[in-house]
Design a protein around this motif. Structure first.
Motif: not given
Length: 195
Positions: A5, A10, A14
Motif C-alpha cells: 500500500k 491507515f 484497513d
C-alpha cells in the motif's frame, strides 16, 4: 503476495481487512495506533532477523545457509521469509549502487590491511589500487557542484544600481585591532644595550 500500500494514513477498516503481513506493514507505519498481537510480533522479529542476514550476506547460498541454521526450517519457508522481509523492508537486490560501492571499497581496504599484516605487499598494493578505482567510481557518481552566479543587471539607468545600495543596512566599522596592539607593546629604553 499482497500489493504494497502507498504511504498513507491507515484506518481501522484497513486494519481489520488486512492479512498478517499487511498488518505488520500498517504497524510499522503507525505503531502507536495499531499494536501487534504476540504471534504477529514474533513473526515480525523473525522477518527483521531475516532482513539483517540478507543485508549482511552477499550470496543467496550464504543467506540460505545462515537462515536455515537460525530458524531450523525448510528452504521453502526461508524463501517465504525472505519474500516477506522484502515486502516489509525493501528489496536488498535493488539497493543503491552507492551503498554497494562503499561496501566494496571497505572490503578492498580490509583485504589490503590483511595482506600487509601477512607480509604480502604486492597483494596489499593491488587491493589498494582496486579500492582507489572504486573511490573514483564513487566520486564520478557524485552530483557536480552547481555554480552560483551573481545577478547581473543590464541597464542604462544608474539609479537602479544605487537603489540596491541605499536599501542595505548601514554598519559602522570600528577598528579595534589598533588598541589591542598598543596594549601589548612593551616600552624599551633607548640608548643602553647590555652586550
Amino acid at each position: 503476495m499482497p500489493s504494497k500500500k502507498p504511504d498513507r494514513i491507515f484506518t481501522i477498516d484497513d486494519w481489520t481487512e488486512a492479512s498478517q503481513l499487511e498488518r505488520m506493514y500498517i504497524h510499522l507505519m503507525q505503531p502507536d495506533e495499531f499494536p501487534l498481537n504476540a504471534p504477529d510480533e514474533i513473526r515480525l522479529e523473525a522477518l527483521r532477523e531475516t532482513w539483517a542476514v540478507m543485508c549482511s550476506k552477499q550470496s543467496m547460498w550464504r543467506r540460505m545457509k545462515v537462515l536455515r541454521k537460525v530458524f531450523q526450517v525448510s528452504e521453502r519457508t526461508i524463501q517465504r521469509y525472505m519474500e516477506d522481509a522484502k515486502y516489509l523492508f525493501g528489496d536488498i537486490l535493488k539497493t543503491d549502487v552507492d551503498i554497494e560501492l562503499a561496501i566494496l571499497r571497505d572490503k578492498y581496504f580490509a583485504l589490503a590491511e590483511r595482506c600487509e599484516l601477512a607480509g604480502d605487499y604486492t597483494g596489499a598494493k593491488n587491493n589498494l589500487k582496486a579500492a582507489e578505482e572504486v573511490i573514483e567510481k564513487i566520486e564520478a557518481r557524485q552530483p557536480k557542484a552547481k555554480r552560483v552566479y551573481a545577478n547581473v543587471i543590464f541597464t542604462d539607468n544608474p539609479k537602479v544600481l544605487t537603489s540596491r545600495i541605499e536599501d542595505a543596512e548601514d554598519v559602522e566599522y570600528v577598528d579595534e585591532s589598533a588598541d589591542l596592539l598598543e596594549l601589548e607593546a612593551i616600552k624599551v629604553p633607548a640608548g643602553h644595550s647590555e652586550t
